[in-house]
Enzyme design. Structure first.
Site, PDB file in Angstrom:
ATOM      1  N   HIS A  11     -64.056 -37.850 -31.840  1.00 44.24           N
ATOM      2  CA  HIS A  11     -62.715 -37.102 -32.064  1.00 44.24           C
ATOM      3  C   HIS A  11     -62.050 -36.380 -30.687  1.00 44.24           C
ATOM      4  O   HIS A  11     -60.877 -36.382 -30.786  1.00 44.24           O
ATOM      5  CB  HIS A  11     -63.086 -35.845 -33.198  1.00 44.24           C
ATOM      6  CG  HIS A  11     -62.126 -35.531 -33.778  1.00 44.24           C
ATOM      7  ND1 HIS A  11     -61.719 -34.191 -33.336  1.00 44.24           N
ATOM      8  CD2 HIS A  11     -61.210 -35.790 -34.903  1.00 44.24           C
ATOM      9  CE1 HIS A  11     -60.572 -33.855 -34.283  1.00 44.24           C
ATOM     10  NE2 HIS A  11     -60.328 -34.887 -35.160  1.00 44.24           N
ATOM     11  N   ASP A  21     -63.093 -28.817 -29.874  1.00 40.61           N
ATOM     12  CA  ASP A  21     -63.231 -30.090 -30.583  1.00 40.61           C
ATOM     13  C   ASP A  21     -64.689 -30.396 -30.428  1.00 40.61           C
ATOM     14  O   ASP A  21     -65.680 -29.782 -30.219  1.00 40.61           O
ATOM     15  CB  ASP A  21     -62.465 -31.170 -30.079  1.00 40.61           C
ATOM     16  CG  ASP A  21     -62.163 -31.875 -31.217  1.00 40.61           C
ATOM     17  OD1 ASP A  21     -62.944 -32.886 -31.364  1.00 40.61           O
ATOM     18  OD2 ASP A  21     -61.084 -32.094 -31.937  1.00 40.61           O
ATOM     19  N   SER A  78     -55.038 -33.570 -37.468  1.00 42.43           N
ATOM     20  CA  SER A  78     -55.397 -33.166 -36.010  1.00 42.43           C
ATOM     21  C   SER A  78     -54.735 -34.014 -34.829  1.00 42.43           C
ATOM     22  O   SER A  78     -54.308 -33.755 -33.919  1.00 42.43           O
ATOM     23  CB  SER A  78     -57.109 -33.886 -35.835  1.00 42.43           C
ATOM     24  OG  SER A  78     -57.785 -32.981 -36.390  1.00 42.43           O
TER      25      SER A  78
END
Length: 692
Positions: free
Chosen positions: A226, A186, A386
């Protein structure tokens, strides 16, 4: 045109003169290019000079692939993949040969990475003019242009995945994932956030592209947002699924949530190398990203899965068929779509969760509370596939901690088995995708479940065949699964049946389209059964009025599925195979002009029976289900209307579909029925009795 003429001017130069010229250019461009580019090229020329001068030209047998979405393409960077059986040393040799042959044509190339542990091949930066040359190199299987991948994010979630008999604040599954290591590919992560502090190890791996735009400001909170949120969903102290799981972070997405296929491949190789150097317990790799369909990305996932790694990925947030994206389309990856608190598909503006046959199941993915990178105690709500994939990665960690010996196939089957079923409103999906999309929302198994002797099965759909008469569709099960039955489905109703056949040492289900048809699907029933031994018995068209018959004649073998196919275009009625629960339960009977196939299996304690549900007049759908304790292995339609579209299994229910009876002119004599073959292991029954 000037560039072309300058390249050609290099061509006739003697090699020593060319070397001197390159060295001179290296000095002149020292400020413009990275150190070593030209020296590397010179070494390649020297090492390959003798071998290449008289090397014969090879026919272009390799293939070239690129992303179907033009804005995501990255021309100039290519992954060169060598053939499966190629020795690992050939990767560097082929890379040097490419550099040398390119230099002889006046082109500079740069080898960015050589793969040793994931797949045979290398990553090269070069002109697209060299593709034809590269495709002709010995050992090259295919070349793929690099492309972009993107993060897929735009506490009801914990309650949803917890078994109904527990509440989220009181249920603590065994071991909490502590025996499992989760790799997260990520953005970077704020590792000192209170949710994940002490639970995350940030590796030194980083392979990311530059951010778009010259004015982009790399704020730490943006770069970490994120990854930090997903790390909290997987193993956060308060809002995490697997609170005991350890997590390792690899940075493959930049501060804008953008990465590349090549960078992710290098990250996967980093994981494989780490696994080889220091073997540990079960590994889960979370890929909360999506790009266009990529053959090399899917191949890399397949190799890692074969090494025992569980990969979980986001289906994508494009409100589209997940099979058009990677790694979501890789069969070896567990692909997760997103639902909201009402168990409905997540909508993200004009887009939303992806769907289709490449999705394995759905999970919470809207307004998920998790760690925020704004501060070490901040939380934020995020949505997307996600987040859904992070939930399933956490559930997988929990299951693997409870049963570390589980294979990928066993884990996937358990995820499907313990999911909440038939809770999603299918009207949200496009009409042609509803039958293909699983109606499953992930859930943790009960803490007392015993699945060792349970017969697990899942339904796997093929891609849609072409519309020509000879078109076929093929589907296969995972390596550890057994194909117990095969059926077919056509929206036009024009098909020529299906059969199980051997292909590459593995049984596959093949469906046949018919003249005037719009295409057909093959549908496999893939099951896990210890020590199973299966075979297919076939009877050619009998030509007799009684029809074609075939049965399981080996001692101890039971019937798990029937299928039939025919060469003539229209048999009228009595197309599908016939199973009769009375008299001879191990027998399949079909039309006299059709070939009939019986799938017969033997396994310790395996027993099967046939269930039938019929109606006197055709309807759009007829169903029959197996009772609790029994598992559906076969699903077919009994003789009846010629308007039958096909039969398929949904969880433990056999569904037979026909065309709209209001427009087909059906008569009341045209009955139809659904027939299910239900199996179980007597060992499971005995184990259940011992627990009581």
């Amino acid at each position: 045109m000037g560039t072309v003429s300058s390249r050609r001017s290099w061509w006739p130069l003697p090699l020593p003169l060319l070397l001197l010229l390159l060295l001179g250019l290296a000095g002149a461009r020292a400020q413009e290019d990275e150190d070593g580019d030209y020296e590397e090229l010179v070494l390649a020329l020297r090492s390959e000079e003798d071998g290449l001068a008289d090397a014969p030209e090879h026919g272009a047998t390799a293939t070239f692939h690129r992303c179907a979405k033009d804005p995501w393409r990255l021309p100039g960077t290519y992954v060169v993949v060598l053939k499966e059986e190629t020795h690992r040393s050939q990767s560097e040799r082929t890379a040097r040969r490419l550099q040398a042959q390119a230099a002889r044509r006046g082109y500079l190339t740069k080898i960015l990475h050589v793969f040793h542990h994931l797949l045979p091949g290398f990553l090269v930066k070069m002109s697209g003019d060299l593709l034809e040359l590269a495709l002709k190199l010995p050992h090259v299987d295919y070349i793929e242009e690099d492309s972009s991948v993107f993060a897929q994010s735009i506490p009801w979630n914990l309650e949803r995945i917890t078994p109904a008999r527990y509440r989220a604040d009181e249920y603590q599954p065994p071991k909490g994932g502590s025996l499992v290591e989760v790799y997260l590919l990520d953005t970077s992560i704020q590792s000192d956030h209170r949710e994940i502090e002490g639970r995350v190890m940030v590796t030194d791996f980083e392979s990311v592209p530059e951010e778009d735009g010259t004015r982009f400001h790399r704020q730490a909170s943006k770069c970490d947002s994120h990854g930090t949120h997903l790390a909290g969903v997987v193993s956060g102290r308060d809002a995490g699924v697997a609170k005991g799981a350890g997590l390792r972070s690899l940075r493959v997405l930049n501060c804008q949530g953008k990465g590349t296929v090549s960078g992710t491949l290098i990250g996967l190789e980093f994981i494989r190398k780490s696994q080889l150097v220091q073997p540990v317990g079960p590994l889960v790799v979370l890929l909360p990203l999506a790009g266009g369909y990529s053959r090399v990305f899917n191949a890399a996932c397949q190799r890692l899965a074969r090494a025992g790694v569980v990969l979980v990925t986001a289906a994508g947030n494009f409100r589209d068929d997940a099979c058009l994206y990677s790694p979501a389309s890789a069969p070896e990856v567990i692909t997760v779509g997103a639902t909201n608190a009402q168990d409905q598909p997540v909508t993200l503006g004009t887009l939303g969760t992806n769907f289709g046959r490449c999705v394995d199941l759905f999970a919470p993915g809207e307004d998920i509370i998790g760690a925020s990178s704004d501060c070490s105690t901040c939380f934020v709500s995020r949505s997307g596939t996600s987040q859904a994939a992070a939930h399933v990665a956490g559930i997988a960690a929990m299951m693997l901690s409870a049963e570390p010996e589980l294979t990928l196939a066993e884990l996937r089957q358990r995820l499907i088995h313990f999911s909440a079923k038939d809770v999603i409103n299918e009207a949200w999906f496009p009409e042609d995708q509803r039958v293909l999309t699983p109606n499953l929302v992930a859930a943790l198994p009960p803490s007392t479940h015993r699945a060792g002797w349970q017969l697990f099965c899942r339904t796997v759909w093929s891609a849609h065949s072409g519309p020509t008469r000879m078109a076929t569709a093929v589907v296969r099960c995972a390596p550890d699964e057994e194909l117990l039955s095969c059926s077919s489905f056509s929206r036009s109703g024009k098909r020529r049946g299906e059969r199980i056949e051997a292909q590459g040492g593995k049984r596959v289900c093949r469906a046949h389209n018919a003249f005037g048809g719009e295409g057909v699907y093959a549908i496999a029933r893939c099951c896990l059964l210890p020590q199973v031994n299966c075979s297919v018995h076939t009877a050619p068209p009998a030509g007799a009025s009684m029809g074609t018959r075939v049965h399981c004649h080996q001692q101890g073998h039971v019937l798990t599925g029937c299928s039939s196919h025919w060469e003539v275009e229209d048999l009228g009625t009595h197309k599908p195979p016939v199973l009769r629960p009375r008299g001879q339960p191990n027998q399949c009977v079909g039309h006299r002009e059709a070939s009939i196939h019986a799938s017969c299996c033997h396994a310790p304690g395996l027993e099967c029976k046939v269930k039938e549900h019929g109606i006197p007049a055709p309807q759009e759908q007829v169903i029959v289900a197996c009772e609790d304790g029994w598992t559906l292995t076969g699903c077919n339609a009994l003789p009846g209307t010629s308007h039958v579209l096909g039969a398929y299994a949904v969880d433990n229910t056999c569904v037979v579909r026909s065309r709209d009876v209001s427009t087909t002119g059906s008569t009341s004599e045209e009955a139809m029925a659904a027939v299910a073959i239900c199996c179980r292991s007597r060992h499971l029954v005995q184990a259940s009795q011992e627990l009581q």
